[in-house]
Enzyme design. Structure first.
Site, PDB file in Angstrom:
ATOM      1  CB  ILE A   1      -1.717  -4.886  -0.792  1.00 53.63           C
ATOM      2  CG1 ILE A   1      -0.703  -4.835  -1.936  1.00 53.63           C
ATOM      3  CG2 ILE A   1      -2.387  -6.241  -0.692  1.00 53.63           C
ATOM      4  CD1 ILE A   1       0.557  -5.661  -1.661  1.00 53.63           C
ATOM      5  CG  ASP A   2      -0.080  -1.118  -4.213  1.00 54.67           C
ATOM      6  OD1 ASP A   2       0.509  -1.987  -3.547  1.00 54.67           O
ATOM      7  OD2 ASP A   2      -0.074  -1.076  -5.453  1.00 54.67           O
TER       8      ASP A   2
HETATM    9  O1  F6P Z   1      -0.461  -3.256  -6.973  1.00 52.77           O
HETATM   10  C1  F6P Z   1      -0.200  -4.326  -6.145  1.00 52.77           C
HETATM   11  C2  F6P Z   1       1.207  -4.778  -6.301  1.00 52.77           C
HETATM   12  O2  F6P Z   1       1.390  -5.861  -5.414  1.00 52.77           O
HETATM   13  C3  F6P Z   1       2.265  -3.700  -6.107  1.00 52.77           C
HETATM   14  O3  F6P Z   1       2.470  -3.377  -4.759  1.00 52.77           O
HETATM   15  C4  F6P Z   1       3.447  -4.317  -6.806  1.00 52.77           C
HETATM   16  O4  F6P Z   1       4.331  -3.355  -7.308  1.00 52.77           O
HETATM   17  C5  F6P Z   1       2.803  -5.061  -7.953  1.00 52.77           C
HETATM   18  O5  F6P Z   1       1.454  -5.285  -7.604  1.00 52.77           O
HETATM   19  C6  F6P Z   1       3.457  -6.374  -8.293  1.00 52.77           C
HETATM   20  O6  F6P Z   1       2.832  -6.890  -9.414  1.00 52.77           O
HETATM   21  P1  F6P Z   1       3.083  -8.357 -10.006  1.00 52.77           P
HETATM   22  O7  F6P Z   1       2.089  -9.252  -9.354  1.00 52.77           O
HETATM   23  O8  F6P Z   1       2.819  -8.187 -11.456  1.00 52.77           O
HETATM   24  O9  F6P Z   1       4.477  -8.750  -9.677  1.00 52.77           O
END
Ligand code: F6P
Length: 362
Positions: free
Chosen positions: A140-141
């Site tokens: 999504i980033d």
């Molecule tokens: O890389 C995708 C993402 O959703 C980022 O935008 C966010 O910082 C991270 O993953 C969150 O990760 P987790 O699922 O480990 O909380």
């Protein structure tokens, strides 16, 4: 002999993963009469006793509109630095040779790794160790290079835009400032594009360290012109020019991945303290990643899956599928993961936001 190919989904989930899995299975089976197996929970499924399942067209029936991934995923199981606890002590060890051995033992000819920069970096290393790999860019980033866009991003921008539309009506009714913290890690794409689509007044990105005075000035100017509410979109990786990122968990404390979060609260606190305006924070969090994929992501994920199967048919390994303009193409995995795709602070998109009167905190 019938060929066998494997697929796994790694890193944080995102909408469109099931579209990719479905397309890979249907195209491999219907076009080539291959066998497909799905590895469970990303590369984790190739550590220890392999965890996998047969995937035929019946196994992927009805999954196109489903969010998440039917194969499961993990953003903690990096085989190059795998957490192992022995005698009560935790340490990170390289289990990549075991992963390669387990993969070959499954009798698969090639592996399709669907993931973001973390997963694709692992894929590149395993390719060098003799595992034929094809990568598919997911996140999504939208922070992967060599592709115009990753699948999952379009859905996330849609979710945030809808949230901004909803927050507008309540912010306006209460004459409040609403600070909306969104995901994206070190890339501000979600904040910038959803902020543009959702008519934010201020957008703060990791790529543009912000001045609080610029934010205060923007809110005050709006009030002078009769708008007593403001919508501020803050990317989780944004930080003040005189400060630093707000980190919930350091990389050391979180198996190599920094957990961001909290900058929205900081910005809201400063606004209510300095301007005396009632302010609320909304952290959209994993809502941005969950749920049904947009039509765009269903189609892009499907096209990526088909192209990945075509690459295996042509025995073109170490490649990542990508979107360039309206064409699906393929590029070296290495070229895509060597650096991140970030917002250009002087680019057209940032310029468009400012031309519309949106404050980018500078
Ligand atoms: O890389 C995708 C993402 O959703 C980022 O935008 C966010 O910082 C991270 O993953 C969150 O990760 P987790 O699922 O480990 O909380």
């Amino acid at each position: 002999m019938k060929r066998t190919i494997a697929i796994l989904t790694g890193g944080g989930d995102c909408p469109g993963l099931n579209a990719v899995i479905r397309a890979v299975v249907r195209s491999a089976v219907l076009q080539h009469d291959w066998r497909v197996i799905g590895i469970e929970d990303g590369f984790d499924g190739l550590v220890g006793t392999p965890r996998w399942r047969e995937l035929d067209p019946a196994a992927v029936r009805g999954i196109l509109p489903r969010g998440g991934t039917i194969l499961g995923t993990s953003n903690r199981g990096n085989p190059l630095a795998y957490p192992v606890t022995k005698d009560g002590e935790s340490r990170l060890v390289d289990v990549s040779d075991e992963v390669v051995e387990n993969f070959h033992a499954l009798g698969a000819d090639a592996l399709i790794a669907v993931g973001g920069d973390g997963t694709l970096k692992i894929a590149r290393t395993l390719q060098d160790k003799g595992m034929p790999m094809v990568g598919i860019p997911k996140t999504i980033d939208n922070d992967l290079r060599c592709t115009d866009v990753t699948f999952g991003y379009n859905t996330a921008v849609g979710v945030v835009t809808e949230a901004l539309d909803r927050l507008h009506t309540t912010a306006e009714s209460h004459h409040r400032v609403m600070v909306v913290e969104v995901m994206g890690r070190d890339a501000g794409w979600i904040a910038l594009e959803s902020g543009l689509a959702g008519s934010a007044d201020v957008i703060l990105l990791p790529e543009i360290p912000f001045q609080l005075d610029a934010v205060f000035g923007s809110i005050q100017r709006r009030r002078e012109h009769g708008s007593r509410f403001s919508i501020i979109v803050v990317s989780e990786g944004a930080f003040p020019a005189e400060g630093q990122k707000v980190v919930q968990l350091s990389a050391e404390a979180n198996l190599g991945v920094e957990r961001l979060g909290g900058i929205g609260q900081f910005v809201a606190g400063e606004i209510s303290q300095q301007l005396g305006i009632e302010t609320r924070v909304v952290v959209l969090g994993h809502v941005q990643r969950g749920g049904t994929p947009s039509p765009f992501d269903r189609i892009l994920g499907s096209r990526f899956g088909i192209r990945a199967v075509d690459l295996i048919a042509a025995e073109k390994y170490g490649r990542m599928v990508a979107l360039r303009g309206r064409q699906v193409v393929d590029v070296e995995i290495s070229d895509a993961v060597d650096s991140l795709n970030l917002v250009d602070p002087d680019g057209e998109l940032a310029g468009a936001a400012e031309a519309l009167g949106i404050c980018l905190g500078r």
